[in-house]
Design an enzyme around this catalytic site. Structure first.
Site, PDB file in Angstrom:
ATOM      1  N   HIS A 198     -41.146  16.159  39.886  1.00  0.00           N
ATOM      2  CA  HIS A 198     -41.375  17.086  38.776  1.00  0.00           C
ATOM      3  C   HIS A 198     -41.874  16.249  37.599  1.00  0.00           C
ATOM      4  CE1 HIS A 198     -38.139  19.694  40.858  1.00  0.00           C
ATOM      5  NE2 HIS A 198     -39.354  20.006  41.282  1.00  0.00           N
ATOM      6  N   HIS A 246     -34.405  12.980  39.069  1.00  0.00           N
ATOM      7  CA  HIS A 246     -34.860  14.177  38.346  1.00  0.00           C
ATOM      8  C   HIS A 246     -34.229  14.254  36.959  1.00  0.00           C
ATOM      9  CE1 HIS A 246     -36.738  16.573  41.657  1.00  0.00           C
ATOM     10  NE2 HIS A 246     -36.110  15.652  42.366  1.00  0.00           N
ATOM     11  N   GLU A 299     -29.623  13.681  38.822  1.00  0.00           N
ATOM     12  CA  GLU A 299     -30.077  14.440  37.649  1.00  0.00           C
ATOM     13  C   GLU A 299     -29.646  13.739  36.367  1.00  0.00           C
ATOM     14  OE1 GLU A 299     -31.962  17.108  37.680  1.00  0.00           O
ATOM     15  OE2 GLU A 299     -31.775  17.880  39.736  1.00  0.00           O
ATOM     16  N   GLU A 333     -40.268  15.490  34.145  1.00  0.00           N
ATOM     17  CA  GLU A 333     -38.969  14.804  34.129  1.00  0.00           C
ATOM     18  C   GLU A 333     -39.208  13.291  34.037  1.00  0.00           C
ATOM     19  OE1 GLU A 333     -37.313  18.539  36.733  1.00  0.00           O
ATOM     20  OE2 GLU A 333     -37.181  16.555  37.608  1.00  0.00           O
TER      21      GLU A 333
HETATM   22 ZN   LIG Z   1     -36.592  18.056  38.997  1.00  0.00          ZN
END
Ligand SMILES: [Zn+2]
Length: 374
Positions: free
Chosen positions: A165, A258, A334, A168
């Site tokens: 992504h 991420h 994350e 990010e």
């Molecule tokens: Zn992500």
């Protein structure tokens, strides 16, 4: 004259109205080929000594409106030091306010990671004895998907990928921290890790989306972290090439980095929902999490995603596909766009430097997990 522009690497905003520094109105732009919208990065010029107010009119209609609650925009004058600015979110409008010291100021959703920095890192790596740079794929628009492979002959294979992504950016700062630690240090931990395993690190899985200033998708609108079950050359060559290398070389531990828009924490999401998740995987995954907590004050396992029931769809995600296929510790990491509420720093919030340190800190749980497998 007050001017708003975003025609640079990773730039993204739609100008609505800028009659004066104190009354700028903008809209957050969607990804170039999909509806996702949250990333922004733009410059305001002609504002020295003035109070700059920017209102993001469509914040409520973005992909993660919860991401704006308790969120502070980042700003920089020199594009090196990024700091948080006074930000409010009310009645669906995000608004920032800053007394501007210099002629120009940059604003972004999170500290950007520029493509030039990526190229510099790759160039540095290729001149180091223990590193190889391999091109595993080409993006839709022809940008290389580069993997830094670090080895002193370790037989296991650790894979770390980042920035599927593209908005990010903390994920690539994280990857840089791990790469820099592994290529330069003579620490016992680094030596032990490289004796046990070869590390394959892809710092940017989505360079097209990064250049376009997308939040979540590549140049044709594919969310790469939903492409792992059936990647294709037309839609997701970035995943296809990396997945093929994993199949050929094997995976003994996998991290997919991420950022999370809403949760102000560093956490991991594991593979416990997979139908064939074994007791051994459980033990290794729990061991990794405990070792990570001991290695970094930033990491915690109290707040995170609830482990949902398994659905076949799960295998479209990188860490689930890898965990299922290779039966190894396979985690989505994350990091926050906001601050880390577990370990706050209001001046900068979560940022590039903290992500880099986390990249360094993750080596210890990786090595402990490899030792436990040995
Ligand atoms: Zn992500």
């Amino acid at each position: 004259m007050v001017d708003v522009s975003c025609v640079f690497d990773g730039g993204a905003i739609e100008m609505v109205h800028a009659p004066s520094a104190s009354a700028i109105e903008v809209r957050i732009r969607a990804d170039n080929h999909s509806e996702f919208a949250q990333w922004f990065h733009f410059r305001v010029a002609g504002v020295r000594g003035e109070r700059v107010n920017v209102r993001f009119l469509n914040a409520h209609a973005c992909t993660y409106p919860k991401g704006w609650e308790g969120y502070q925009v980042v700003a920089s004058y020199d594009r090196r030091e990024w700091f948080r600015v006074e930000t409010t979110y009310s009645e669906g409008v995000l608004a920032l306010s800053l007394e501007c010291a210099w002629d120009q100021v940059y604003f972004a959703y999170f500290e950007p990671y520029r493509s030039e920095r990526h190229l510099d890192l790759i160039a540095l790596c290729q001149t180091r004895a223990r590193a190889r740079v391999r091109q595993l794929a080409k993006s839709i628009e022809g940008r290389p998907i580069e993997c830094v492979t670090l080895s002193l002959g370790g037989r296991k294979n650790v894979w770390v990928i980042a920035r599927q992504h593209p908005g990010e950016t903390m994920a690539e700062w994280f990857a840089e921290g791990l790469i820099e630690y592994l290529i330069e240090s003579e620490d016992a931990l680094v030596m032990r890790g490289l004796e046990l395993a070869t590390f394959h690190i892809v710092g940017n899985m989505n360079p097209d989306g990064s250049a376009h200033g997308n939040l979540r998708t590549n140049a044709v609108g594919a969310n790469l972290n939903r492409e792992w079950a059936e990647p294709s050359a037309e839609r997701s060559p970035e995943v296809l090439g990396v997945r093929q290398a994993m199949i050929e070389e094997g995976v003994d531990l996998f991290i997919d980095a991420h950022g999370d828009e809403a949760l102000p924490y560093v956490f991991v999401s594991g593979c416990e929902m997979l139908p064939n998740f074994s007791a051994r995987q459980r033990q290794m995954q729990d061991g990794f999490i405990d070792a990570f907590k001991a290695a970094s004050p930033e990491f915690q396992d109290k707040y995170g995603y609830a482990a949902g029931r398994y659905q076949k769809d799960a295998l479209r995600l990188a860490s689930k596909w890898v965990g299922d296929r290779f039966g190894c510790v396979s985690l989505t990491l994350e990091m926050p766009f906001k601050d880390n509420a577990h370990h706050p720093d209001p001046k900068v919030g979560w940022n590039g430097a903290r992500s880099r340190l986390l990249g360094r800190a993750i080596l210890e749980p990786i090595v402990k997990t490899l030792l436990a497998q040995a």
